[in-house]
Scaffold this motif. Structure first.
Motif, PDB file in Angstrom:
ATOM      1  N   SER A  53      14.169   9.793  15.542  1.00 29.58           N
ATOM      2  CA  SER A  53      15.232  10.795  15.651  1.00 29.58           C
ATOM      3  C   SER A  53      16.095  10.839  14.397  1.00 29.58           C
ATOM      4  O   SER A  53      16.924  11.727  14.249  1.00 29.58           O
ATOM      5  CB  SER A  53      16.118  10.487  16.855  1.00 29.58           C
ATOM      6  OG  SER A  53      16.798   9.262  16.656  1.00 29.58           O
ATOM      7  N   SER A  74      20.182  12.807  11.124  1.00 31.86           N
ATOM      8  CA  SER A  74      19.355  13.032  12.299  1.00 31.86           C
ATOM      9  C   SER A  74      18.455  14.221  12.010  1.00 31.86           C
ATOM     10  O   SER A  74      18.809  15.092  11.219  1.00 31.86           O
ATOM     11  CB  SER A  74      20.243  13.330  13.501  1.00 31.86           C
ATOM     12  OG  SER A  74      20.978  12.172  13.844  1.00 31.86           O
ATOM     13  N   TYR A  90      20.685  19.465  10.643  1.00 29.29           N
ATOM     14  CA  TYR A  90      21.930  20.181  10.933  1.00 29.29           C
ATOM     15  C   TYR A  90      22.984  19.564  10.024  1.00 29.29           C
ATOM     16  O   TYR A  90      23.525  18.493  10.309  1.00 29.29           O
ATOM     17  CB  TYR A  90      22.274  19.972  12.403  1.00 29.29           C
ATOM     18  CG  TYR A  90      23.289  20.921  12.999  1.00 29.29           C
ATOM     19  CD1 TYR A  90      23.222  22.297  12.785  1.00 29.29           C
ATOM     20  CD2 TYR A  90      24.294  20.440  13.836  1.00 29.29           C
ATOM     21  CE1 TYR A  90      24.138  23.163  13.367  1.00 29.29           C
ATOM     22  CE2 TYR A  90      25.210  21.298  14.434  1.00 29.29           C
ATOM     23  CZ  TYR A  90      25.126  22.664  14.189  1.00 29.29           C
ATOM     24  OH  TYR A  90      26.035  23.514  14.788  1.00 29.29           O
ATOM     25  N   LEU A  91      23.255  20.231   8.902  1.00 29.08           N
ATOM     26  CA  LEU A  91      24.055  19.632   7.836  1.00 29.08           C
ATOM     27  C   LEU A  91      25.256  20.509   7.488  1.00 29.08           C
ATOM     28  O   LEU A  91      25.227  21.732   7.655  1.00 29.08           O
ATOM     29  CB  LEU A  91      23.203  19.458   6.570  1.00 29.08           C
ATOM     30  CG  LEU A  91      21.870  18.707   6.727  1.00 29.08           C
ATOM     31  CD1 LEU A  91      21.073  18.773   5.422  1.00 29.08           C
ATOM     32  CD2 LEU A  91      22.108  17.253   7.128  1.00 29.08           C
ATOM     33  N   HIS A 159      19.257  15.798  20.046  1.00 30.41           N
ATOM     34  CA  HIS A 159      20.585  15.305  19.626  1.00 30.41           C
ATOM     35  C   HIS A 159      21.662  16.114  20.343  1.00 30.41           C
ATOM     36  O   HIS A 159      22.347  16.944  19.712  1.00 30.41           O
ATOM     37  CB  HIS A 159      20.732  15.444  18.102  1.00 30.41           C
ATOM     38  CG  HIS A 159      19.649  14.771  17.330  1.00 30.41           C
ATOM     39  ND1 HIS A 159      19.652  13.420  17.064  1.00 30.41           N
ATOM     40  CD2 HIS A 159      18.497  15.248  16.813  1.00 30.41           C
ATOM     41  CE1 HIS A 159      18.557  13.099  16.392  1.00 30.41           C
ATOM     42  NE2 HIS A 159      17.831  14.181  16.224  1.00 30.41           N
ATOM     43  N   GLU A 161      24.658  15.825  21.289  1.00 27.41           N
ATOM     44  CA  GLU A 161      26.058  15.918  20.870  1.00 27.41           C
ATOM     45  C   GLU A 161      26.274  16.914  19.733  1.00 27.41           C
ATOM     46  O   GLU A 161      27.391  17.350  19.484  1.00 27.41           O
ATOM     47  CB  GLU A 161      26.625  14.539  20.508  1.00 27.41           C
ATOM     48  CG  GLU A 161      26.089  13.924  19.250  1.00 27.41           C
ATOM     49  CD  GLU A 161      26.914  12.689  18.824  1.00 27.41           C
ATOM     50  OE1 GLU A 161      27.613  12.772  17.829  1.00 27.41           O
ATOM     51  OE2 GLU A 161      26.841  11.646  19.493  1.00 27.41           O
ATOM     52  N   MET A 162      25.189  17.280  19.025  1.00 25.18           N
ATOM     53  CA  MET A 162      25.330  18.213  17.895  1.00 25.18           C
ATOM     54  C   MET A 162      25.977  19.527  18.309  1.00 25.18           C
ATOM     55  O   MET A 162      26.734  20.118  17.550  1.00 25.18           O
ATOM     56  CB  MET A 162      23.956  18.521  17.282  1.00 25.18           C
ATOM     57  CG  MET A 162      23.427  17.454  16.354  1.00 25.18           C
ATOM     58  SD  MET A 162      21.843  17.956  15.640  1.00 25.18           S
ATOM     59  CE  MET A 162      21.563  16.583  14.491  1.00 25.18           C
ATOM     60  N   TRP A 165      29.651  19.619  17.854  1.00 22.78           N
ATOM     61  CA  TRP A 165      30.280  19.247  16.580  1.00 22.78           C
ATOM     62  C   TRP A 165      31.181  20.380  16.094  1.00 22.78           C
ATOM     63  O   TRP A 165      30.902  21.563  16.353  1.00 22.78           O
ATOM     64  CB  TRP A 165      29.196  18.895  15.545  1.00 22.78           C
ATOM     65  CG  TRP A 165      28.561  17.553  15.824  1.00 22.78           C
ATOM     66  CD1 TRP A 165      28.909  16.676  16.813  1.00 22.78           C
ATOM     67  CD2 TRP A 165      27.469  16.960  15.128  1.00 22.78           C
ATOM     68  NE1 TRP A 165      28.104  15.556  16.755  1.00 22.78           N
ATOM     69  CE2 TRP A 165      27.217  15.708  15.736  1.00 22.78           C
ATOM     70  CE3 TRP A 165      26.680  17.341  14.037  1.00 22.78           C
ATOM     71  CZ2 TRP A 165      26.209  14.854  15.304  1.00 22.78           C
ATOM     72  CZ3 TRP A 165      25.679  16.495  13.590  1.00 22.78           C
ATOM     73  CH2 TRP A 165      25.441  15.261  14.216  1.00 22.78           C
ATOM     74  N   PHE A 171      28.469  23.572  10.082  1.00 25.46           N
ATOM     75  CA  PHE A 171      27.108  22.991  10.065  1.00 25.46           C
ATOM     76  C   PHE A 171      26.084  24.123  10.009  1.00 25.46           C
ATOM     77  O   PHE A 171      26.262  25.168  10.653  1.00 25.46           O
ATOM     78  CB  PHE A 171      26.878  22.154  11.332  1.00 25.46           C
ATOM     79  CG  PHE A 171      27.473  20.782  11.254  1.00 25.46           C
ATOM     80  CD1 PHE A 171      26.758  19.729  10.695  1.00 25.46           C
ATOM     81  CD2 PHE A 171      28.750  20.536  11.738  1.00 25.46           C
ATOM     82  CE1 PHE A 171      27.319  18.454  10.621  1.00 25.46           C
ATOM     83  CE2 PHE A 171      29.318  19.266  11.667  1.00 25.46           C
ATOM     84  CZ  PHE A 171      28.599  18.225  11.110  1.00 25.46           C
TER      85      PHE A 171
END
Lengths: 210, 210
Positions: A53, A74, A90-91, A159, A161-162, A165, A171
Protein backbone atom coordinates in the motif's frame (compact mmCIF):
# COMPACT_ATOMS: atom_id res chain seq x y z
CA UNK A 1 -28.67 -30.28 -7.45
CA UNK A 2 -28.54 -26.80 -5.89
CA UNK A 3 -27.05 -28.27 -2.76
CA UNK A 4 -24.53 -30.24 -4.77
CA UNK A 5 -23.40 -27.11 -6.62
CA UNK A 6 -23.14 -25.15 -3.38
CA UNK A 7 -21.15 -27.91 -1.75
CA UNK A 8 -18.92 -28.21 -4.78
CA UNK A 9 -18.35 -24.45 -4.73
CA UNK A 10 -17.60 -24.48 -1.00
CA UNK A 11 -15.26 -27.44 -1.45
CA UNK A 12 -13.49 -25.69 -4.33
CA UNK A 13 -13.02 -22.58 -2.19
CA UNK A 14 -11.66 -24.73 0.62
CA UNK A 15 -9.22 -26.47 -1.70
CA UNK A 16 -8.27 -23.10 -3.20
CA UNK A 17 -7.48 -21.72 0.25
CA UNK A 18 -5.43 -24.76 1.15
CA UNK A 19 -3.68 -24.66 -2.21
CA UNK A 20 -2.98 -20.95 -2.27
CA UNK A 21 -2.37 -20.72 1.41
CA UNK A 22 -3.05 -17.65 3.48
CA UNK A 23 -0.27 -15.51 4.83
CA UNK A 24 -0.21 -12.97 7.57
CA UNK A 25 0.96 -9.58 6.45
CA UNK A 26 2.73 -7.03 8.60
CA UNK A 27 -0.47 -5.02 8.57
CA UNK A 28 -2.43 -7.85 10.09
CA UNK A 29 -4.61 -8.66 7.10
CA UNK A 30 -4.63 -12.01 5.37
CA UNK A 31 -3.06 -12.21 1.97
CA UNK A 32 -5.37 -14.23 -0.21
CA UNK A 33 -2.90 -14.27 -3.05
CA UNK A 34 0.20 -16.23 -2.23
CA UNK A 35 3.58 -14.94 -3.35
CA UNK A 36 4.17 -16.27 -6.89
CA UNK A 37 7.09 -18.49 -7.84
CA UNK A 38 10.22 -16.32 -8.15
CA UNK A 39 10.75 -17.72 -11.65
CA UNK A 40 7.56 -15.98 -12.73
CA UNK A 41 8.93 -12.44 -12.84
CA UNK A 42 5.78 -10.77 -14.17
CA UNK A 43 3.48 -12.35 -11.57
CA UNK A 44 5.93 -11.57 -8.75
CA UNK A 45 6.23 -7.95 -9.86
CA UNK A 46 2.46 -7.50 -10.07
CA UNK A 47 2.02 -9.22 -6.70
CA UNK A 48 4.53 -6.86 -5.06
CA UNK A 49 2.76 -3.81 -6.46
CA UNK A 50 -0.79 -4.93 -5.73
CA UNK A 51 -0.12 -6.25 -2.21
CA UNK A 52 1.77 -3.19 -1.01
CA UNK A 53 0.00 0.00 0.00
CA UNK A 54 3.02 2.28 0.24
CA UNK A 55 6.49 2.78 -1.17
CA UNK A 56 9.14 5.40 -1.77
CA UNK A 57 8.56 7.76 -4.69
CA UNK A 58 11.74 9.32 -6.00
CA UNK A 59 12.09 12.56 -7.93
CA UNK A 60 14.87 14.98 -8.89
CA UNK A 61 15.12 17.79 -6.33
CA UNK A 62 15.87 21.16 -7.84
CA UNK A 63 15.99 22.60 -4.29
CA UNK A 64 18.80 20.18 -3.38
CA UNK A 65 21.12 20.58 -6.36
CA UNK A 66 19.48 17.90 -8.50
CA UNK A 67 19.79 15.24 -5.82
CA UNK A 68 17.52 12.19 -6.02
CA UNK A 69 14.84 12.79 -3.39
CA UNK A 70 12.83 9.86 -2.03
CA UNK A 71 9.56 10.38 -0.22
CA UNK A 72 7.27 7.91 1.57
CA UNK A 73 3.92 7.81 -0.24
CA UNK A 74 0.79 5.70 -0.35
CA UNK A 75 -0.27 4.35 -3.72
CA UNK A 76 -2.71 1.99 -5.38
CA UNK A 77 -2.78 0.18 -8.70
CA UNK A 78 -6.48 -0.70 -8.46
CA UNK A 79 -9.11 -2.21 -6.25
CA UNK A 80 -7.84 -4.86 -3.79
CA UNK A 81 -6.72 -7.97 -5.68
CA UNK A 82 -7.69 -6.28 -8.95
CA UNK A 83 -4.58 -4.21 -9.54
CA UNK A 84 -3.60 -3.29 -13.08
CA UNK A 85 0.08 -2.64 -12.35
CA UNK A 86 0.15 1.14 -12.88
CA UNK A 87 0.62 2.99 -9.57
CA UNK A 88 -1.53 6.03 -8.79
CA UNK A 89 -0.82 8.62 -6.10
CA UNK A 90 -2.65 11.41 -4.25
CA UNK A 91 -0.15 14.23 -3.80
CA UNK A 92 -0.11 17.91 -2.90
CA UNK A 93 2.34 20.54 -4.07
CA UNK A 94 2.77 21.46 -0.39
CA UNK A 95 5.10 18.44 -0.53
CA UNK A 96 8.35 18.59 -2.57
CA UNK A 97 7.67 15.38 -4.54
CA UNK A 98 4.72 16.80 -6.50
CA UNK A 99 6.57 20.11 -7.02
CA UNK A 100 9.63 18.26 -8.32
CA UNK A 101 7.54 16.14 -10.69
CA UNK A 102 5.87 19.19 -12.20
CA UNK A 103 9.33 20.52 -13.09
CA UNK A 104 10.96 17.20 -14.07
CA UNK A 105 8.85 14.09 -14.53
CA UNK A 106 11.72 11.61 -14.17
CA UNK A 107 10.79 9.40 -11.24
CA UNK A 108 10.85 5.93 -9.71
CA UNK A 109 8.73 4.03 -7.22
CA UNK A 110 10.48 1.52 -4.95
CA UNK A 111 8.64 -1.23 -3.10
CA UNK A 112 9.86 -3.96 -0.78
CA UNK A 113 8.34 -7.32 0.08
CA UNK A 114 9.61 -6.89 3.63
CA UNK A 115 6.66 -4.93 5.10
CA UNK A 116 4.18 -7.37 3.56
CA UNK A 117 5.53 -9.80 6.14
CA UNK A 118 6.39 -12.72 3.86
CA UNK A 119 10.19 -12.53 3.99
CA UNK A 120 10.40 -14.62 7.14
CA UNK A 121 13.76 -14.23 8.83
CA UNK A 122 15.49 -13.06 5.67
CA UNK A 123 17.25 -9.73 5.79
CA UNK A 124 15.49 -6.93 3.85
CA UNK A 125 18.54 -6.78 1.52
CA UNK A 126 18.55 -10.54 0.92
CA UNK A 127 17.70 -11.06 -2.78
CA UNK A 128 15.08 -13.68 -1.85
CA UNK A 129 13.16 -10.90 -0.07
CA UNK A 130 11.77 -9.37 -3.24
CA UNK A 131 12.01 -5.72 -4.25
CA UNK A 132 10.98 -3.74 -7.26
CA UNK A 133 11.76 -0.33 -8.71
CA UNK A 134 9.47 1.04 -11.41
CA UNK A 135 11.17 3.90 -13.25
CA UNK A 136 9.36 6.30 -15.57
CA UNK A 137 7.54 9.62 -15.67
CA UNK A 138 5.38 10.92 -12.84
CA UNK A 139 2.40 12.63 -14.46
CA UNK A 140 -0.41 14.79 -13.11
CA UNK A 141 -3.86 13.56 -14.13
CA UNK A 142 -5.92 16.53 -15.18
CA UNK A 143 -9.66 17.11 -15.55
CA UNK A 144 -12.34 14.56 -14.77
CA UNK A 145 -11.33 11.75 -17.07
CA UNK A 146 -12.18 8.07 -16.60
CA UNK A 147 -8.61 7.58 -15.48
CA UNK A 148 -9.10 10.13 -12.68
CA UNK A 149 -12.19 8.18 -11.62
CA UNK A 150 -10.19 4.96 -11.65
CA UNK A 151 -7.37 6.57 -9.64
CA UNK A 152 -9.82 7.97 -7.07
CA UNK A 153 -11.57 4.64 -6.63
CA UNK A 154 -8.27 2.70 -6.50
CA UNK A 155 -6.73 5.05 -3.93
CA UNK A 156 -9.73 5.78 -1.70
CA UNK A 157 -10.58 2.06 -1.43
CA UNK A 158 -7.13 1.08 -0.21
CA UNK A 159 -6.57 4.32 1.72
CA UNK A 160 -9.98 5.32 3.13
CA UNK A 161 -8.69 8.30 5.12
CA UNK A 162 -7.55 10.07 1.92
CA UNK A 163 -11.11 11.07 1.13
CA UNK A 164 -11.15 13.26 4.24
CA UNK A 165 -7.80 14.97 3.70
CA UNK A 166 -8.02 18.80 3.74
CA UNK A 167 -9.52 20.18 0.51
CA UNK A 168 -7.43 23.33 0.96
CA UNK A 169 -4.24 21.30 0.50
CA UNK A 170 -5.19 20.75 -3.12
CA UNK A 171 -4.33 17.06 -3.37
CA UNK A 172 -4.25 15.84 -6.97
CA UNK A 173 -3.99 12.49 -8.69
CA UNK A 174 -0.72 11.45 -10.29
CA UNK A 175 0.38 8.28 -12.04
CA UNK A 176 3.71 6.71 -12.88
CA UNK A 177 4.10 5.92 -16.58
CA UNK A 178 6.46 2.98 -16.35
CA UNK A 179 9.46 2.84 -18.68
CA UNK A 180 11.75 0.38 -16.88
CA UNK A 181 11.36 -2.40 -14.32
CA UNK A 182 14.08 -3.48 -11.89
CA UNK A 183 13.02 -6.62 -10.05
CA UNK A 184 15.06 -8.72 -7.65
CA UNK A 185 13.17 -11.73 -6.33
CA UNK A 186 15.88 -14.38 -6.04
CA UNK A 187 19.62 -14.91 -6.30
CA UNK A 188 21.29 -14.27 -9.66
CA UNK A 189 20.62 -10.60 -10.35
CA UNK A 190 17.67 -8.61 -11.69
CA UNK A 191 14.98 -10.55 -13.59
CA UNK A 192 14.47 -9.54 -17.22
CA UNK A 193 10.94 -8.13 -17.50
CA UNK A 194 9.44 -5.92 -20.19
CA UNK A 195 6.68 -3.38 -19.58
CA UNK A 196 4.31 -5.41 -21.79
CA UNK A 197 4.99 -8.64 -19.90
CA UNK A 198 4.36 -6.78 -16.65
CA UNK A 199 1.18 -5.00 -17.70
CA UNK A 200 -0.36 -7.97 -19.47
CA UNK A 201 0.11 -10.39 -16.59
CA UNK A 202 -3.22 -11.18 -14.98
CA UNK A 203 -2.13 -14.15 -12.92
CA UNK A 204 -2.84 -12.47 -9.59
CA UNK A 205 -6.39 -11.69 -10.58
CA UNK A 206 -6.90 -15.15 -12.08
CA UNK A 207 -5.50 -16.77 -8.96
CA UNK A 208 -7.83 -14.74 -6.76
CA UNK A 209 -11.04 -15.67 -8.55
CA UNK A 210 -10.15 -19.15 -9.81
CA UNK B 1 22.82 -3.10 51.26
CA UNK B 2 23.63 -5.17 48.15
CA UNK B 3 20.08 -6.46 48.12
CA UNK B 4 18.72 -2.96 48.51
CA UNK B 5 20.78 -1.69 45.55
CA UNK B 6 19.71 -4.64 43.39
CA UNK B 7 16.10 -4.15 44.30
CA UNK B 8 16.36 -0.42 43.66
CA UNK B 9 17.96 -1.13 40.27
CA UNK B 10 15.26 -3.67 39.39
CA UNK B 11 12.56 -1.27 40.54
CA UNK B 12 14.08 1.55 38.47
CA UNK B 13 14.16 -0.67 35.40
CA UNK B 14 10.53 -1.60 36.03
CA UNK B 15 9.52 2.05 36.37
CA UNK B 16 11.58 2.88 33.29
CA UNK B 17 9.74 0.24 31.27
CA UNK B 18 6.37 1.45 32.49
CA UNK B 19 7.38 5.04 31.86
CA UNK B 20 8.89 4.55 28.44
CA UNK B 21 6.41 1.93 27.46
CA UNK B 22 7.17 -0.97 25.18
CA UNK B 23 5.80 -1.16 21.68
CA UNK B 24 5.47 -4.06 19.32
CA UNK B 25 7.24 -3.51 16.06
CA UNK B 26 6.26 -5.03 12.73
CA UNK B 27 9.30 -7.26 13.04
CA UNK B 28 8.08 -8.72 16.29
CA UNK B 29 10.75 -7.24 18.53
CA UNK B 30 10.01 -4.95 21.43
CA UNK B 31 10.95 -1.33 21.06
CA UNK B 32 12.56 -0.25 24.30
CA UNK B 33 12.72 3.34 23.18
CA UNK B 34 9.31 4.90 22.81
CA UNK B 35 8.63 7.24 19.92
CA UNK B 36 9.66 10.73 21.03
CA UNK B 37 7.29 13.68 21.16
CA UNK B 38 6.75 14.99 17.62
CA UNK B 39 7.77 18.45 18.81
CA UNK B 40 11.25 17.10 19.44
CA UNK B 41 12.38 16.92 15.82
CA UNK B 42 15.96 15.81 16.51
CA UNK B 43 14.94 12.98 18.84
CA UNK B 44 12.23 11.82 16.45
CA UNK B 45 14.63 11.82 13.51
CA UNK B 46 17.27 9.85 15.42
CA UNK B 47 14.61 7.42 16.67
CA UNK B 48 13.38 6.77 13.12
CA UNK B 49 16.90 6.08 11.90
CA UNK B 50 18.00 3.92 14.81
CA UNK B 51 14.80 1.86 15.07
CA UNK B 52 14.58 1.03 11.38
CA UNK B 53 16.76 -1.61 9.77
CA UNK B 54 16.01 -0.84 6.12
CA UNK B 55 15.03 1.99 3.83
CA UNK B 56 15.20 3.14 0.22
CA UNK B 57 18.54 4.47 -0.99
CA UNK B 58 18.27 6.77 -4.00
CA UNK B 59 20.95 7.53 -6.54
CA UNK B 60 21.12 9.10 -10.00
CA UNK B 61 20.95 6.38 -12.66
CA UNK B 62 23.18 7.02 -15.63
CA UNK B 63 21.76 3.85 -17.24
CA UNK B 64 18.24 5.32 -17.09
CA UNK B 65 18.83 8.81 -18.44
CA UNK B 66 19.67 10.40 -15.11
CA UNK B 67 16.45 9.20 -13.46
CA UNK B 68 16.31 9.01 -9.65
CA UNK B 69 16.70 5.31 -8.84
CA UNK B 70 15.51 4.02 -5.46
CA UNK B 71 16.69 0.68 -4.13
CA UNK B 72 15.68 -1.25 -1.02
CA UNK B 73 18.71 -1.58 1.26
CA UNK B 74 19.54 -2.55 4.80
CA UNK B 75 21.45 -0.06 6.89
CA UNK B 76 22.65 0.64 10.40
CA UNK B 77 23.70 3.75 12.28
CA UNK B 78 25.30 1.85 15.13
CA UNK B 79 24.76 -0.89 17.65
CA UNK B 80 21.14 -1.41 18.74
CA UNK B 81 19.92 1.59 20.75
CA UNK B 82 23.37 3.20 20.36
CA UNK B 83 22.94 4.72 16.93
CA UNK B 84 24.95 7.79 16.01
CA UNK B 85 22.65 8.99 13.23
CA UNK B 86 24.93 8.37 10.24
CA UNK B 87 23.66 5.47 8.11
CA UNK B 88 26.11 2.82 6.88
CA UNK B 89 25.47 0.32 4.09
CA UNK B 90 26.96 -2.92 2.76
CA UNK B 91 26.70 -2.76 -1.02
CA UNK B 92 28.11 -4.52 -4.07
CA UNK B 93 28.74 -3.02 -7.49
CA UNK B 94 26.78 -5.98 -8.90
CA UNK B 95 23.85 -3.76 -7.88
CA UNK B 96 23.17 -0.44 -9.70
CA UNK B 97 23.06 1.68 -6.51
CA UNK B 98 26.75 1.25 -5.67
CA UNK B 99 27.73 1.69 -9.34
CA UNK B 100 25.67 4.90 -9.55
CA UNK B 101 27.20 6.29 -6.35
CA UNK B 102 30.74 5.71 -7.60
CA UNK B 103 29.90 7.90 -10.62
CA UNK B 104 27.73 10.50 -8.85
CA UNK B 105 27.61 10.64 -5.05
CA UNK B 106 24.33 12.58 -4.83
CA UNK B 107 21.96 10.38 -2.87
CA UNK B 108 19.18 10.19 -0.32
CA UNK B 109 17.95 7.62 2.19
CA UNK B 110 14.21 7.48 2.89
CA UNK B 111 12.75 5.81 5.96
CA UNK B 112 9.17 5.38 7.15
CA UNK B 113 7.79 4.86 10.63
CA UNK B 114 5.14 2.58 9.14
CA UNK B 115 7.09 -0.72 9.16
CA UNK B 116 8.19 -0.12 12.75
CA UNK B 117 4.55 -0.75 13.59
CA UNK B 118 3.84 2.34 15.66
CA UNK B 119 1.56 4.23 13.23
CA UNK B 120 -1.54 2.43 14.44
CA UNK B 121 -4.35 2.77 11.93
CA UNK B 122 -2.90 5.86 10.32
CA UNK B 123 -2.25 5.75 6.60
CA UNK B 124 1.46 5.57 5.65
CA UNK B 125 1.11 9.00 3.97
CA UNK B 126 -0.57 10.56 7.02
CA UNK B 127 1.87 13.20 8.37
CA UNK B 128 1.50 11.81 11.90
CA UNK B 129 3.07 8.58 10.63
CA UNK B 130 6.61 9.91 10.60
CA UNK B 131 9.01 9.80 7.66
CA UNK B 132 12.49 11.08 7.04
CA UNK B 133 14.69 11.67 4.03
CA UNK B 134 18.40 12.21 4.59
CA UNK B 135 20.00 13.76 1.51
CA UNK B 136 23.76 13.96 0.95
CA UNK B 137 26.69 12.12 -0.59
CA UNK B 138 26.99 8.33 -0.66
CA UNK B 139 30.66 7.55 -0.07
CA UNK B 140 32.70 4.35 -0.27
CA UNK B 141 34.72 3.67 2.88
CA UNK B 142 38.16 2.52 1.85
CA UNK B 143 40.94 0.69 3.66
CA UNK B 144 40.74 -0.65 7.20
CA UNK B 145 40.01 2.53 9.09
CA UNK B 146 38.29 2.76 12.47
CA UNK B 147 35.19 3.92 10.62
CA UNK B 148 35.17 0.70 8.56
CA UNK B 149 35.37 -1.25 11.83
CA UNK B 150 32.46 0.76 13.21
CA UNK B 151 30.41 0.21 10.03
CA UNK B 152 31.12 -3.55 10.08
CA UNK B 153 30.13 -3.87 13.71
CA UNK B 154 27.04 -1.65 13.29
CA UNK B 155 25.82 -3.54 10.21
CA UNK B 156 26.68 -7.12 11.16
CA UNK B 157 25.07 -6.72 14.59
CA UNK B 158 21.74 -5.56 13.18
CA UNK B 159 21.98 -7.73 10.05
CA UNK B 160 23.72 -10.95 11.12
CA UNK B 161 23.36 -12.72 7.77
CA UNK B 162 25.51 -10.07 6.05
CA UNK B 163 28.66 -11.63 7.47
CA UNK B 164 27.99 -14.76 5.39
CA UNK B 165 27.23 -13.03 2.10
CA UNK B 166 29.38 -14.27 -0.81
CA UNK B 167 32.93 -12.91 -0.68
CA UNK B 168 33.08 -13.04 -4.48
CA UNK B 169 30.37 -10.40 -4.70
CA UNK B 170 32.80 -7.86 -3.29
CA UNK B 171 30.47 -6.16 -0.83
CA UNK B 172 31.91 -2.89 0.49
CA UNK B 173 30.99 -0.43 3.19
CA UNK B 174 29.42 2.90 2.26
CA UNK B 175 28.11 5.79 4.32
CA UNK B 176 25.77 8.68 3.68
CA UNK B 177 27.32 12.06 4.50
CA UNK B 178 24.18 13.98 5.42
CA UNK B 179 23.70 17.48 4.00
CA UNK B 180 19.95 17.98 4.37
CA UNK B 181 17.16 16.52 6.53
CA UNK B 182 13.51 16.36 5.51
CA UNK B 183 11.38 15.22 8.43
CA UNK B 184 7.60 15.01 8.61
CA UNK B 185 6.35 13.80 12.00
CA UNK B 186 3.14 15.76 12.45
CA UNK B 187 0.77 18.12 10.67
CA UNK B 188 2.09 21.50 9.54
CA UNK B 189 4.87 20.67 7.10
CA UNK B 190 8.51 19.59 7.43
CA UNK B 191 10.21 20.20 10.78
CA UNK B 192 13.20 22.53 10.70
CA UNK B 193 16.24 20.47 11.72
CA UNK B 194 19.93 21.17 11.15
CA UNK B 195 22.58 18.49 10.70
CA UNK B 196 24.23 19.57 13.97
CA UNK B 197 20.97 19.35 15.93
CA UNK B 198 20.41 15.89 14.46
CA UNK B 199 23.90 14.51 15.04
CA UNK B 200 24.29 15.96 18.52
CA UNK B 201 21.01 14.60 19.84
CA UNK B 202 21.65 11.77 22.25
CA UNK B 203 18.21 11.55 23.77
CA UNK B 204 17.55 8.06 22.45
CA UNK B 205 20.71 6.71 24.02
CA UNK B 206 20.10 8.59 27.27
CA UNK B 207 16.54 7.29 27.42
CA UNK B 208 17.76 3.75 26.88
CA UNK B 209 20.32 3.69 29.67
CA UNK B 210 18.71 6.12 32.09
Amino acid sequence: MGIKISFSCFYSMYILCVFLGTQDSAQGRLLLIKKPDPNDAAATARWLVSQNSWGVLNTISTDLGGAPFGNVVSFSDGLPDKGRGVPYFYLTTLDPTARNALKDQRSSLTISEYPIGTCGKRDPENPACAKITLTGKLKLLEGNSKEVEFARSALFTKHPEMEGWPKGHNFQFFKLDIEDIFLIDWFGGPKPLTIDQYLQCNKNEVAAIR
